[in-house]
Write an enzyme that holds these catalytic residues in place. Sequence first.
Site, PDB file in Angstrom:
ATOM      1  N   LYS A 254     -14.907  -6.555  -3.266  1.00  0.00           N
ATOM      2  CA  LYS A 254     -15.580  -5.088  -3.156  1.00  0.00           C
ATOM      3  C   LYS A 254     -14.738  -3.710  -3.299  1.00  0.00           C
ATOM      4  CE  LYS A 254     -15.564  -4.698   1.953  1.00  0.00           C
ATOM      5  NZ  LYS A 254     -14.723  -3.661   2.019  1.00  0.00           N
TER       6      LYS A 254
ATOM      7  N   LYS B 215     -10.303 -13.944  -6.973  1.00  0.00           N
ATOM      8  CA  LYS B 215     -11.468 -13.652  -6.282  1.00  0.00           C
ATOM      9  C   LYS B 215     -12.141 -12.319  -6.386  1.00  0.00           C
ATOM     10  CE  LYS B 215     -13.546 -14.755  -1.674  1.00  0.00           C
ATOM     11  NZ  LYS B 215     -13.479 -15.191  -0.326  1.00  0.00           N
TER      12      LYS B 215
ATOM     13  N   LYS C  37       0.804  -1.183   0.052  1.00  0.00           N
ATOM     14  CA  LYS C  37      -0.058  -0.121   0.240  1.00  0.00           C
ATOM     15  C   LYS C  37       0.748   1.217   0.052  1.00  0.00           C
ATOM     16  CE  LYS C  37      -4.365  -1.679   2.013  1.00  0.00           C
ATOM     17  NZ  LYS C  37      -5.239  -1.835   3.121  1.00  0.00           N
TER      18      LYS C  37
END
Length: 333
Positions: free
Chosen positions: A199, A196, A114
Amino acid sequence: MADKKVILSGSTVTGDLTIGNYIGAMNNWKKMQEEYNCHYFIADLHALTVAQDPKALRERCFSFFAQYLALGLDPENNTIFVQSHIHEHAELAWILTCLTPMGNLNRMTQFKDKSSNTKNINAGLFTYPVLMAADILLYQADVVPVGEDQRQHMELCRDLVVFWENRYGEGTLKMPEAYIGKAGARVMSLQDPSKKMSKSDENEKNFVSIIDTPKKIQKKIKSAQTDSDTVVSFDQEKKPGLANLLTIYSVLSEKSIDDIVKDYEGKMYGHLKVDLADLVVETLKPVQEKYDDLMKNKDYLEQLMAKGASKARVRAADTLKKVYEDTGLIFRA
């Protein structure tokens, strides 16, 4: 519920819950509610590691709470709350931060990933795993559902229990275990079936949100990646995109994949996609209707949030009291 083991699950307020979450809820939530004392929370404090628009963040918190309820979580039989409504999260996180070696945080691969993609490398992003550990340990969670990307954070949480016991003794913090849910359908990304469905995916075409409009759902499924063949058949390795669509179809229709393949014998992929899109729209219709009703009544949602926080605080305050006693801090009455 005192005799049941505690299970804790939190979701950051990024993106929206997906058709994959819907299928996972069908497979696990009802069974979990019967077997465990379930705690579900909206992780709004974690969201602050990234710059947020205050108005949008507030609305997403309401939206996520409503999505949980629309998917079938019962606030009477589960403890559903907003993370920031329980001040004990922040307090325990600070105390645990003072116990956490810098070296352990430096090894966190998610922070490295990140921080390499953002200019705003703040301290919160670095200590994020400690807050996650506080979330878990505050409720004396026995088990925690974790994805592959959170496994290292779970290991740190378990390490912190050991560090605590070495310094203060046993009996205050419970050692949590990873929860492996019922093996169910694994829903993959629509455009990249090798990963996968998530969201948090930056590409909206990769997932179907449970609150997407019918038009958007149809467009996403019709544009889902398949292959150049025209024969509808299930082959996970050679036709992963088509296999993903057949899996979703099978779960939602409660028909076997073999029967679905027979139904589309001699037909094109396009026929399958159109029918699947219609099936998803119809399946999500009652979920969306409930969601829309809830979002029109923010006062009611706030009442449920307050009740959930009140239930959650019983365990949280009890744990923090023990933590204060261990560390020598004076617990306020």
